[in-house]
Design a protein around this motif. Sequence first.
Motif, PDB file in Angstrom:
ATOM      1  N   LEU A  17       0.831  -1.205   0.000  1.00  0.00           N
ATOM      2  CA  LEU A  17       0.000   0.000   0.000  1.00  0.00           C
ATOM      3  C   LEU A  17       0.865   1.253   0.000  1.00  0.00           C
ATOM      4  N   ARG A  18       2.020   1.177   0.684  1.00  0.00           N
ATOM      5  CA  ARG A  18       2.992   2.275   0.661  1.00  0.00           C
ATOM      6  C   ARG A  18       4.343   1.716   0.285  1.00  0.00           C
ATOM      7  N   PRO A  19       5.134   2.432  -0.528  1.00  0.00           N
ATOM      8  CA  PRO A  19       6.420   1.898  -0.974  1.00  0.00           C
ATOM      9  C   PRO A  19       7.328   1.524   0.194  1.00  0.00           C
ATOM     10  N   GLY A  20       7.854   0.306   0.152  1.00  0.00           N
ATOM     11  CA  GLY A  20       8.777  -0.166   1.174  1.00  0.00           C
ATOM     12  C   GLY A  20       8.126  -0.701   2.439  1.00  0.00           C
ATOM     13  N   GLN A  21       6.803  -0.651   2.527  1.00  0.00           N
ATOM     14  CA  GLN A  21       6.108  -1.072   3.746  1.00  0.00           C
ATOM     15  C   GLN A  21       5.978  -2.592   3.836  1.00  0.00           C
ATOM     16  N   GLY A  22       5.978  -3.256   2.698  1.00  0.00           N
ATOM     17  CA  GLY A  22       5.749  -4.700   2.689  1.00  0.00           C
ATOM     18  C   GLY A  22       4.336  -4.992   2.201  1.00  0.00           C
ATOM     19  N   ALA A  23       4.151  -6.196   1.678  1.00  0.00           N
ATOM     20  CA  ALA A  23       2.867  -6.566   1.082  1.00  0.00           C
ATOM     21  C   ALA A  23       1.765  -6.655   2.126  1.00  0.00           C
ATOM     22  N   LEU A  24       0.600  -6.092   1.802  1.00  0.00           N
ATOM     23  CA  LEU A  24      -0.562  -6.132   2.685  1.00  0.00           C
ATOM     24  C   LEU A  24      -1.789  -6.720   2.003  1.00  0.00           C
ATOM     25  N   LEU A  25      -1.943  -6.463   0.709  1.00  0.00           N
ATOM     26  CA  LEU A  25      -3.169  -6.860   0.003  1.00  0.00           C
ATOM     27  C   LEU A  25      -2.984  -8.143  -0.800  1.00  0.00           C
ATOM     28  N   VAL A  26      -4.063  -8.891  -0.965  1.00  0.00           N
ATOM     29  CA  VAL A  26      -4.160 -10.072  -1.835  1.00  0.00           C
ATOM     30  C   VAL A  26      -3.075 -11.101  -1.506  1.00  0.00           C
ATOM     31  N   ARG A  27      -3.167 -11.733  -0.348  1.00  0.00           N
ATOM     32  CA  ARG A  27      -2.147 -12.694   0.054  1.00  0.00           C
ATOM     33  C   ARG A  27      -2.710 -14.076   0.385  1.00  0.00           C
ATOM     34  N   SER A  28      -4.025 -14.225   0.484  1.00  0.00           N
ATOM     35  CA  SER A  28      -4.575 -15.522   0.897  1.00  0.00           C
ATOM     36  C   SER A  28      -4.697 -16.478  -0.292  1.00  0.00           C
ATOM     37  N   ALA A  29      -4.838 -17.748   0.018  1.00  0.00           N
ATOM     38  CA  ALA A  29      -4.776 -18.831  -0.970  1.00  0.00           C
ATOM     39  C   ALA A  29      -5.737 -18.627  -2.143  1.00  0.00           C
ATOM     40  N   GLY A  30      -5.188 -18.732  -3.366  1.00  0.00           N
ATOM     41  CA  GLY A  30      -5.999 -18.691  -4.582  1.00  0.00           C
ATOM     42  C   GLY A  30      -6.416 -17.300  -5.025  1.00  0.00           C
ATOM     43  N   ASN A  31      -6.042 -16.257  -4.309  1.00  0.00           N
ATOM     44  CA  ASN A  31      -6.491 -14.907  -4.635  1.00  0.00           C
ATOM     45  C   ASN A  31      -5.606 -14.224  -5.666  1.00  0.00           C
ATOM     46  N   PHE A  32      -6.194 -13.249  -6.369  1.00  0.00           N
ATOM     47  CA  PHE A  32      -5.432 -12.406  -7.295  1.00  0.00           C
ATOM     48  C   PHE A  32      -6.166 -11.094  -7.515  1.00  0.00           C
ATOM     49  N   ALA A  33      -5.408 -10.082  -7.891  1.00  0.00           N
ATOM     50  CA  ALA A  33      -5.965  -8.784  -8.266  1.00  0.00           C
ATOM     51  C   ALA A  33      -5.561  -8.515  -9.713  1.00  0.00           C
TER      52      ALA A  33
END
Length: 145
Positions: A17-33
């Motif tokens: 969500l913010r550069p360098g913060q680390g991944a927050l969105l779309v991480r659970s099994a089978g998901n994609f954006a």
Amino acid sequence: MPLANIPVGTVIHNIELRPGQGALLVRSAGNFAQLTSREGSYCVIKLPSGETRKILSACKATVGSVGNSDHALEQSGKAGRSRWLGRRPHNRGVVMNPVDHPMGGGEGRQSGGHPRSRKGLYAKGLKTRAPKKQSNKYIIERASK
């Protein structure tokens, strides 16, 4: 890789969500954006919930979808397997006494009435997002029900 370098229309996951913060969105099994378009220094992304959102192009994401898409089809099989995962048994409000729950009590078996939490707040359909939240300006379209 940064969203600025990913082609439009690509399926992605693990989004910052913010550069360098680390991944927050779309991480659970089978998901994609899906990266749908670019507007200046922002990229427009369609999330699995149906929400369309702007995210800075400098933020990173992973190309492709999350694996193990069959995870949603797994059944626990027995109550004990849920207990191993730390999930405790849960009682319905209807079977409690009026002192314990707004939906409790009544002579004989009663249906529940309006669904409420233990504290008396509505349990379904109540909006929980803060209306003045700073990040509201980045949401183009809310998640479809």
